[in-house]
Design a protein around this motif. Structure first.
Motif, PDB file in Angstrom:
ATOM      1  N   VAL A  51      -6.488  -7.795   0.567  1.00  0.00           N
ATOM      2  CA  VAL A  51      -6.458  -7.020  -0.351  1.00  0.00           C
ATOM      3  C   VAL A  51      -4.868  -6.245  -0.552  1.00  0.00           C
ATOM      4  O   VAL A  51      -4.274  -6.329   0.564  1.00  0.00           O
ATOM      5  N   ASN A  52      -4.725  -5.758  -1.790  1.00  0.00           N
ATOM      6  CA  ASN A  52      -3.247  -4.978  -2.063  1.00  0.00           C
ATOM      7  C   ASN A  52      -3.634  -3.675  -1.744  1.00  0.00           C
ATOM      8  O   ASN A  52      -4.188  -3.058  -2.424  1.00  0.00           O
ATOM      9  N   LEU A  53      -2.865  -2.961  -0.860  1.00  0.00           N
ATOM     10  CA  LEU A  53      -3.169  -1.588  -0.538  1.00  0.00           C
ATOM     11  C   LEU A  53      -1.645  -0.872  -0.878  1.00  0.00           C
ATOM     12  O   LEU A  53      -0.591  -1.397  -0.408  1.00  0.00           O
ATOM     13  N   THR A  54      -2.007   0.381  -1.242  1.00  0.00           N
ATOM     14  CA  THR A  54      -0.760   1.252  -1.351  1.00  0.00           C
ATOM     15  C   THR A  54      -1.157   2.608  -0.790  1.00  0.00           C
ATOM     16  O   THR A  54      -2.169   3.098  -0.832  1.00  0.00           O
ATOM     17  N   PHE A  55      -0.198   3.242  -0.097  1.00  0.00           N
ATOM     18  CA  PHE A  55      -0.355   4.859   0.482  1.00  0.00           C
ATOM     19  C   PHE A  55       0.661   5.462  -0.047  1.00  0.00           C
ATOM     20  O   PHE A  55       1.894   5.076   0.129  1.00  0.00           O
ATOM     21  N   SER A  56       0.514   7.004  -0.274  1.00  0.00           N
ATOM     22  CA  SER A  56       1.716   7.816  -0.760  1.00  0.00           C
ATOM     23  C   SER A  56       1.051   9.221  -0.296  1.00  0.00           C
ATOM     24  O   SER A  56      -0.409   9.455  -0.184  1.00  0.00           O
ATOM     25  N   LEU A  57       1.836  10.138   0.019  1.00  0.00           N
ATOM     26  CA  LEU A  57       1.581  11.488   0.427  1.00  0.00           C
ATOM     27  C   LEU A  57       2.069  12.479  -0.567  1.00  0.00           C
ATOM     28  O   LEU A  57       3.143  12.324  -0.866  1.00  0.00           O
ATOM     29  N   TRP A  58       1.087  13.551  -0.583  1.00  0.00           N
ATOM     30  CA  TRP A  58       1.178  14.590  -1.585  1.00  0.00           C
ATOM     31  C   TRP A  58       1.096  15.805  -1.074  1.00  0.00           C
ATOM     32  O   TRP A  58       0.109  16.153  -0.192  1.00  0.00           O
ATOM     33  N   ASP A  59       1.487  16.799  -1.762  1.00  0.00           N
ATOM     34  CA  ASP A  59       1.248  18.247  -1.230  1.00  0.00           C
ATOM     35  C   ASP A  59       0.134  18.988  -1.949  1.00  0.00           C
ATOM     36  O   ASP A  59      -0.075  20.367  -1.850  1.00  0.00           O
ATOM     37  N   ALA A  60      -0.531  18.166  -2.883  1.00  0.00           N
ATOM     38  CA  ALA A  60      -1.732  18.842  -3.513  1.00  0.00           C
ATOM     39  C   ALA A  60      -2.812  17.820  -3.758  1.00  0.00           C
ATOM     40  O   ALA A  60      -2.526  16.723  -3.725  1.00  0.00           O
ATOM     41  N   SER A  75      -1.671  -8.164   0.347  1.00  0.00           N
ATOM     42  CA  SER A  75      -2.362  -9.098   1.113  1.00  0.00           C
ATOM     43  C   SER A  75      -2.698  -8.694   2.536  1.00  0.00           C
ATOM     44  O   SER A  75      -2.814  -9.304   3.309  1.00  0.00           O
ATOM     45  N   TYR A  76      -3.338  -7.194   2.488  1.00  0.00           N
ATOM     46  CA  TYR A  76      -3.773  -6.848   3.886  1.00  0.00           C
ATOM     47  C   TYR A  76      -5.100  -7.320   4.340  1.00  0.00           C
ATOM     48  O   TYR A  76      -5.962  -7.124   3.337  1.00  0.00           O
ATOM     49  N   PRO A  77      -5.243  -7.521   5.315  1.00  0.00           N
ATOM     50  CA  PRO A  77      -6.518  -8.276   5.951  1.00  0.00           C
ATOM     51  C   PRO A  77      -7.458  -7.103   6.184  1.00  0.00           C
ATOM     52  O   PRO A  77      -7.470  -6.125   6.800  1.00  0.00           O
ATOM     53  N   VAL A  78      -8.699  -7.560   5.491  1.00  0.00           N
ATOM     54  CA  VAL A  78     -10.104  -6.720   5.557  1.00  0.00           C
ATOM     55  C   VAL A  78     -11.054  -7.195   6.057  1.00  0.00           C
ATOM     56  O   VAL A  78     -11.478  -8.332   5.835  1.00  0.00           O
ATOM     57  N   ILE A  79     -11.787  -6.957   7.358  1.00  0.00           N
ATOM     58  CA  ILE A  79     -12.771  -7.760   8.044  1.00  0.00           C
ATOM     59  C   ILE A  79     -14.152  -6.877   7.973  1.00  0.00           C
ATOM     60  O   ILE A  79     -14.069  -5.488   8.331  1.00  0.00           O
ATOM     61  N   ASN A  80     -15.043  -7.380   7.273  1.00  0.00           N
ATOM     62  CA  ASN A  80     -16.443  -6.399   7.412  1.00  0.00           C
ATOM     63  C   ASN A  80     -16.208  -5.346   6.521  1.00  0.00           C
ATOM     64  O   ASN A  80     -16.840  -4.434   6.818  1.00  0.00           O
ATOM     65  N   GLY A  81     -15.615  -5.149   5.561  1.00  0.00           N
ATOM     66  CA  GLY A  81     -14.945  -4.152   4.714  1.00  0.00           C
ATOM     67  C   GLY A  81     -14.250  -3.168   5.616  1.00  0.00           C
ATOM     68  O   GLY A  81     -13.845  -1.952   4.903  1.00  0.00           O
ATOM     69  N   VAL A  82     -13.631  -3.326   6.910  1.00  0.00           N
ATOM     70  CA  VAL A  82     -12.987  -2.328   7.521  1.00  0.00           C
ATOM     71  C   VAL A  82     -11.513  -2.786   7.811  1.00  0.00           C
ATOM     72  O   VAL A  82     -11.322  -4.170   7.826  1.00  0.00           O
ATOM     73  N   PHE A  83     -10.419  -1.819   7.926  1.00  0.00           N
ATOM     74  CA  PHE A  83      -9.139  -2.048   8.021  1.00  0.00           C
ATOM     75  C   PHE A  83      -8.596  -1.088   8.946  1.00  0.00           C
ATOM     76  O   PHE A  83      -9.282   0.121   8.796  1.00  0.00           O
ATOM     77  N   SER A  84      -7.420  -1.422   9.352  1.00  0.00           N
ATOM     78  CA  SER A  84      -6.664  -0.413  10.318  1.00  0.00           C
ATOM     79  C   SER A  84      -5.402  -0.543  10.190  1.00  0.00           C
ATOM     80  O   SER A  84      -4.785  -1.801  10.197  1.00  0.00           O
ATOM     81  N   ILE A  85      -4.356   0.389   9.878  1.00  0.00           N
ATOM     82  CA  ILE A  85      -2.936   0.335   9.669  1.00  0.00           C
ATOM     83  C   ILE A  85      -2.263   1.300  10.131  1.00  0.00           C
ATOM     84  O   ILE A  85      -2.786   2.598  10.370  1.00  0.00           O
ATOM     85  N   ASN A  86      -0.995   1.185  10.740  1.00  0.00           N
ATOM     86  CA  ASN A  86       0.029   2.212  11.066  1.00  0.00           C
ATOM     87  C   ASN A  86       0.690   2.841   9.765  1.00  0.00           C
ATOM     88  O   ASN A  86       1.113   1.691   9.022  1.00  0.00           O
ATOM     89  N   LEU A  87       0.864   4.061   9.632  1.00  0.00           N
ATOM     90  CA  LEU A  87       1.700   4.493   8.487  1.00  0.00           C
ATOM     91  C   LEU A  87       2.529   5.650   9.129  1.00  0.00           C
ATOM     92  O   LEU A  87       2.248   6.003  10.403  1.00  0.00           O
ATOM     93  N   ALA A  88       3.668   5.809   8.374  1.00  0.00           N
ATOM     94  CA  ALA A  88       4.629   6.596   9.038  1.00  0.00           C
ATOM     95  C   ALA A  88       5.276   7.583   7.615  1.00  0.00           C
ATOM     96  O   ALA A  88       5.574   6.893   6.908  1.00  0.00           O
ATOM     97  N   PHE A  89       5.201   8.885   7.502  1.00  0.00           N
ATOM     98  CA  PHE A  89       5.845   9.693   6.743  1.00  0.00           C
ATOM     99  C   PHE A  89       6.796  10.532   7.439  1.00  0.00           C
ATOM    100  O   PHE A  89       6.421  11.922   7.701  1.00  0.00           O
ATOM    101  N   PRO A  90       7.935  10.276   8.084  1.00  0.00           N
ATOM    102  CA  PRO A  90       8.911  10.913   8.913  1.00  0.00           C
ATOM    103  C   PRO A  90       8.941  12.209   8.192  1.00  0.00           C
ATOM    104  O   PRO A  90       9.560  12.566   7.235  1.00  0.00           O
ATOM    105  N   GLY A  91       8.979  13.439   8.894  1.00  0.00           N
ATOM    106  CA  GLY A  91       9.009  14.819   8.260  1.00  0.00           C
ATOM    107  C   GLY A  91       8.088  15.362   7.364  1.00  0.00           C
ATOM    108  O   GLY A  91       8.443  16.443   6.773  1.00  0.00           O
ATOM    109  N   GLY A  92       6.894  14.482   7.337  1.00  0.00           N
ATOM    110  CA  GLY A  92       6.366  14.758   6.025  1.00  0.00           C
ATOM    111  C   GLY A  92       5.098  16.053   6.466  1.00  0.00           C
ATOM    112  O   GLY A  92       4.770  16.765   5.842  1.00  0.00           O
TER     113      GLY A  92
END
Length: 521
Positions: A51-60, A75-92
């Motif tokens: 599936v195609n995933l996007t992630f963004s960080l907000w203050d509200a 095209s991120y792999p999802v197995i049996n409905g579950v996914f795991s990913i590393n995210l980074a928002f330095p200084g956020g």
């Protein structure tokens, strides 16, 4: 695609990791990465595939300002409905509540507040926040195996005894304390055993009792016998009243304790006091009743036979008395020898046949005889016509798929093999291998890197179980950032330890790794 029931699980990456395989030189700064896990269901069923995933960080939670750039994962792999990913928002994360917004295949989900774990990165800036309440204590892990006992080291030599110091001066005697109460009298000792009674002599024959004579005068008092064994000490009499205590004088200063001197020899025992006078003899008691008569004495020796007197005149013969009783039968004489057998007499004529007796019971059945030889096999008959195929049975229920995730968090080595577990990596499989929670068959390996290896470079990823490589392997090469293995599954048992080996080829770019597979039960 309709998405719902997105379950979020966020874990901040603060876990320790072996740096021998990924960092050269001194300490590296804390990375801002954290692991984000979610579950995607469509129409109540877990999604499987990319599936195609996007992630963004907000203050509200709605509106507000976005912090940093959006992270896209096509095209991120999802197995049996579950996914795991590393995210980074330095200084956020600076102590202000932040929210993460996720979109799945273009559908934006409601923003989720980020728990306090990622915000703990703010502590790296040295600004102390208020201490949160202590979490509940985790369960105690199983006790480790007791290691072998080490050998006992050799005993050291005994040091020399130091010289005894001089004896200090004796301190002044303190005032005498009040006299304590007298303790209870000790238990009286047990009475000694009575000596054995002497053997009673035989009783003589009773003579004719004579008339009782007059009581003779009392004889002189006999000598006093030897003193008997001293009896146990009697109880202590009651203590007399204590006299008045005189006034206590002022207590003198306590002298310094001197070094204790050696114990002196025990003094000789004191002289035993003189024995007291013998008390007056008590009155003689009444004579006790006569005891039972003793057994009759043995008969005396028979006296000598007197001389035979002269024979008297023969009297008239009396009537014959009745016959006396028959005497006892004498003992049987010794049996005489058996005489020789006489010649056999002629055989008598056969007697008439007697009536037939009652039939006796049937005897037990004899053992079965051995089997006869097997006859020759007959010829096979002709095959019958095949029957029509039966209807197909209903399809059985699909087995349960248990998803399993791992991540390196830090970059893996680019010049040597690295083993990746759950949040840590090392050059040693035993340090990072993860025990499996269930038994089943492993399949559906998915591996994703945060950056591509670069042209003509690659990483080969292989699943290891209990320190041995399996056939589950895939390659991320050139500009790709993911690979998968869809070949044959292989059996595992709950408690087996699993890890992912990363093996670089050429000189690939540094990257962290996220991997997953499923266990079919």
């Amino acid at each position: 695609m309709k998405t719902r029931n997105l379950v979020l699980a966020i874990a901040l990456v603060l876990g320790a990791c072996s740096t021998s395989a990924v960092i050269a030189g001194g300490s590296a700064p804390q990375m801002p990465d954290f692991v984000y896990q979610g579950k995607i269901e469509q129409n109540g069923l877990p999604v499987d595939g990319n599936v195609n995933l996007t992630f963004s960080l907000w203050d509200a939670q709605s509106g507000g300002s976005q912090y940093g750039s959006m992270i896209s994962e096509p095209s991120y792999p999802v197995i049996n409905g579950v996914f795991s990913i590393n995210l980074a928002f330095p200084g956020g994360f600076t102590g202000t509540q932040m929210y993460i917004e996720v979109s799945v295949n273009g559908s934006t989900l409601p923003r989720q507040p980020i728990a306090t774990t990622p915000v703990a990165q703010f502590a790296l800036n040295g600004v102390p926040g208020e201490q949160g309440p202590a979490g509940p204590a985790g369960p105690i892990g199983p006790q480790g195996v007791v290691g072998p006992e080490g050998s006992v080291g050799p005993a050291g030599s005994q040091g020399e005894t130091g010289p005894m110091g001089p004896q200090g001066p004796t301190g002044a005697d303190g005032a005498q304390g009040l006299q304590g109460d007298t303790g209870p009298a000790g238990v009286q000792g047990a009475q000694g055993d009575i000596g054995p009674m002497g053997t009673q002599g035989p009783t003589g024959a009773d003579g004719v009792q004579g008339l009782q004579g007059d009581t003779g005068p009392a004889g002189p008092q006999g000598d006093i016998g030897p003193q008997g064994v001293q009896g146990a000490q009697g109880d202590v009499g009651p203590q007399g009243l204590q006299g008045d205590i005189g006034p206590m004088g002022p207590q003198g200063p306590t002298g310094a304790d001197g070094v204790q001197g050696m114990q002196g020899d025990t003094g000789p025992a004191g002289v035993q006091g003189a024995q007291g006078d013998v008390g007056p003899q008590g009155l003689q008691g009444d004579t006790g009743p006569m005891g039972p008569q003793g057994p009759t004495g043995a008969d005396g020796v028979q006296g000598l036979q007197g001389d035979t007197g002269p024979a008297g005149a023969q009297g008239v013969q009396g009537d014959t008395g009745p016959a006396g009783p028959q005497g006892d039968i004498g003992p049987q004489g010794i049996q005489g020898e058996t005489g020789s057998m006489g010649p056999q007499g002629p055989t008598g004529a056969d007697g008439a046949q007697g009536p037939q007796g009652v039939a006796g019971p049937i005897g037990p059945q004899g053992l079965p005889g051995s089997n006869g030889a097997t006859g020759a096999a007959g010829t096979n008959g002709t095959n019958g016509v095949d029957g029509a195929p039966g209807p197909a049975g209903p399809q059985g229920p699909a087995g349960t798929l248990v998803p399993f995730f791992g991540s390196s968090y830090f970059n893996v080595a680019t010049n040597s093999a690295t083993f990746v577990g759950m949040g840590e990596s090392s050059s040693s499989d035993s340090k990072v291998a993860i025990p499996l929670p269930v038994s089943g068959r492993i399949g559906g390996l998915q591996v994703r890197t945060n950056s591509s290896p670069g042209n003509s470079n690659q990483y080969t990823f292989t699943v290891y179980v209990n320190g041995a490589a399996t056939g589950a392997t895939c390659v991320v090469a050139n500009t790709l950032q993911n690979c998968s293995y869809t070949g044959a599954t292989f059996a595992v048992t709950a408690g087996d330890r699993v890890s992912l080996q990363s093996n670089p080829n050429s000189n690939p770019s540094a990257t962290s790794v996220t991997w997953s597979f499923y266990i079919a039960q």
